[in-house]
Design an enzyme around this catalytic site. Structure first.
Site, mmCIF file in Angstrom:
data_model
loop_
_atom_site.group_PDB
_atom_site.id
_atom_site.type_symbol
_atom_site.label_atom_id
_atom_site.label_comp_id
_atom_site.label_asym_id
_atom_site.label_seq_id
_atom_site.Cartn_x
_atom_site.Cartn_y
_atom_site.Cartn_z
ATOM 1 N N TRP A 102 33.360 30.708 49.135
ATOM 2 C CA TRP A 102 32.890 32.096 49.062
ATOM 3 C C TRP A 102 31.383 32.155 49.218
ATOM 4 O O TRP A 102 30.861 33.023 49.920
ATOM 5 C CB TRP A 102 33.349 32.760 47.768
ATOM 6 C CG TRP A 102 34.853 32.800 47.645
ATOM 7 C CD1 TRP A 102 35.602 32.213 46.668
ATOM 8 C CD2 TRP A 102 35.783 33.435 48.534
ATOM 9 N NE1 TRP A 102 36.938 32.453 46.897
ATOM 10 C CE2 TRP A 102 37.076 33.197 48.021
ATOM 11 C CE3 TRP A 102 35.647 34.184 49.708
ATOM 12 C CZ2 TRP A 102 38.228 33.675 48.646
ATOM 13 C CZ3 TRP A 102 36.797 34.659 50.329
ATOM 14 C CH2 TRP A 102 38.059 34.411 49.797
ATOM 15 N N ASP A 172 27.971 36.992 43.058
ATOM 16 C CA ASP A 172 29.390 37.287 43.255
ATOM 17 C C ASP A 172 30.089 36.925 41.946
ATOM 18 O O ASP A 172 30.116 35.751 41.561
ATOM 19 C CB ASP A 172 29.907 36.420 44.419
ATOM 20 C CG ASP A 172 31.388 36.622 44.702
ATOM 21 O OD1 ASP A 172 32.088 37.261 43.897
ATOM 22 O OD2 ASP A 172 31.846 36.104 45.752
ATOM 23 N N LYS A 196 40.982 39.852 40.519
ATOM 24 C CA LYS A 196 41.088 38.606 39.767
ATOM 25 C C LYS A 196 41.263 38.898 38.272
ATOM 26 O O LYS A 196 42.111 38.307 37.627
ATOM 27 C CB LYS A 196 39.842 37.735 39.978
ATOM 28 C CG LYS A 196 39.426 37.538 41.428
ATOM 29 C CD LYS A 196 40.272 36.497 42.155
ATOM 30 C CE LYS A 196 40.208 36.626 43.655
ATOM 31 N NZ LYS A 196 38.956 36.265 44.293
HETATM 32 C C1 LIG Z 1 38.545 36.145 45.766
HETATM 33 C C2 LIG Z 1 37.091 35.981 45.939
HETATM 34 C C3 LIG Z 1 36.402 36.558 47.012
HETATM 35 C C4 LIG Z 1 37.098 37.343 48.102
HETATM 36 O O1 LIG Z 1 37.468 38.542 47.571
HETATM 37 P P1 LIG Z 1 38.178 39.667 48.474
HETATM 38 O O2 LIG Z 1 38.176 40.809 47.496
HETATM 39 O O3 LIG Z 1 39.525 39.167 48.826
HETATM 40 O O4 LIG Z 1 37.319 39.916 49.651
HETATM 41 C C5 LIG Z 1 35.044 36.388 47.088
HETATM 42 N N1 LIG Z 1 34.377 35.694 46.150
HETATM 43 C C6 LIG Z 1 35.002 35.121 45.107
HETATM 44 C C7 LIG Z 1 34.218 34.361 44.095
HETATM 45 C C8 LIG Z 1 36.375 35.246 44.977
HETATM 46 O O5 LIG Z 1 37.007 34.682 43.929
#
Ligand SMILES: *Cc1c(COP(=O)(O)O)cnc(C)c1O
Length: 361
Positions: A102, A172, A196
């Site tokens: 990511w 993030d 999540k």
């Molecule tokens: C799941 C995840 C993403 C991607 O998220 P989407 O909402 O599917 O675009 C990005 N960064 C992290 C840390 C993630 O766990």
């Protein structure tokens, strides 16, 4: 009905209490004569749900007034582009620490719009640690400094934040949002997909310091400009109404049932410790992350044999522990133990792993 223990990395378990409320309110929310799914996003009934969700988030995370809260769509993945489009317009530079897929995607997307620099990476050891940083390598006039706080795929977490001085720190927090307190003031932007730990899929939460708004590149699509959403209360277009409602229920569950983020963290630490202690003492299973950088949310582990890993995943599924297969890029196993995973789920998983290990001796 028999519900499984779902260790999926996302979308993932929701608190049972929240699902029951959803079910009870499915046909009629309050005395509105309609489901939240059917409401106009411009109605006063829906606006009240929306406002309460934002207020609860602000209260839980102690978000200061200098920050805007945006409820968007497009996932964390869209933020990889929105961030450079909106922020990388003063000096056209940004710094990145690559701690997994990511973080790498955030870097690669930004590199399309300006000068993106990788300050450090842990790719050399399959992202099993958080790299130590040398401040002298930071770009002093970067428009932002990006980290991925909790690395969902590899199971690492930043326990100490980089000190970026006047350069806005952007994180993030997709896979650790609302799992523990965060000092919002240390960041320029916090963002994450809600699927999540906060809600079903469809909602992306962005918390942005207001002075960072209003500097988007001319080429920025209207929908990708933060100002479009901040000036319209996240209702420039139809927001993910139902997901925001469920997010609000989850937030109230964290506040009222779990006792807030400090207590949520204690509970998550307790759960993670059960699993890590087992892994540290097992002769068959072992964790893949260096102890000091371990995540509380995502716990990858292996047996060292691909066949045994596959056998374990199949056997665990039969026993009611689902989605334990590791990410397709790394193999092995991964137990995602977000807020809604009850401690009994972790205890039972460890008992099951123990039995499996005994059988293999
Ligand atoms: C799941 C995840 C993403 C991607 O998220 P989407 O909402 O599917 O675009 C990005 N960064 C992290 C840390 C993630 O766990």
């Amino acid at each position: 009905m028999s519900r499984v223990y779902n260790f999926s990395a996302g979308p993932s378990m929701l608190p049972e209490e929240v699902l029951k409320t959803c079910a009870a309110e499915m046909l009629e929310f309050g005395t509105t004569g309609q489901s939240v799914m059917e409401m106009s996003h411009r109605s006063k009934e829906y606006q009240a749900i929306f406002d309460e969700t934002e207020a609860t988030l602000r209260q839980l995370m102690n978000i200061p007034d200098e920050y805007a809260v945006l409820f968007l769509q497009g996932g964390a993945s869209s933020q990889f582009a929105m961030l450079p489009l909106n922020l990388m317009n003063k000096n056209k530079k940004a710094d990145f620490v690559v701690t997994g897929q990511w973080a790498k995607k955030a870097y690669q997307e930004a590199a399309r719009y300006g000068e993106a620099k990788v300050i450090a990476s842990s790719a050399d050891k399959t992202f099993s640690y958080i790299p130590k940083l040398d401040k002298s390598t930071f770009t002093p006039d970067a428009d932002y400094f990006h980290i991925c706080m909790n690395n969902t795929i590899y199971g690492t977490k930043w326990h100490t934040l980089p000190e970026t001085g006047n350069v806005p720190l952007v994180a993030d927090i997709s896979s650790c949002m609302l799992s523990e307190p965060i000092d919002v003031k240390k960041f320029g932007v916090l963002y994450g997909g809600a699927q999540k730990n906060v809600a079903p899929a469809g909602l992306t939460i962005v918390i942005i310091r207001k002075d960072l708004l209003g500097n988007a590149m001319d080429i920025t699509p209207t929908m990708f400009n933060y100002v479009t959403h901040s000036e319209n209360g996240s209702m420039f277009n139809t927001p993910p109404c139902y997901t925001i409602y469920v997010a609000g229920l989850v937030m109230k569950w964290i506040r009222d049932t779990m006792g807030g983020l400090e207590n949520m963290k204690k509970y998550n630490e307790e759960k993670a410790k059960i699993l890590y202690d087992f892994l540290d003492n097992s002769k068959l299973f072992k964790g893949t992350v260096v102890p000091e950088d371990r995540s509380l949310m995502n716990v990858p582990f292996i047996t060292g044999s691909d066949e045994l890993d596959a056998e374990f995943v199949a056997a665990s599924k039969k026993a009611g522990f689902v989605n334990l297969k590791g990410h397709r890029s790394v193999g092995g196993m991964r137990a995602s133990i977000y807020n809604a995973m009850p401690i009994e789920g972790v205890r039972k998983l460890v008992d099951f792993m123990n039995e499996f290990e005994k059988e293999k001796k």
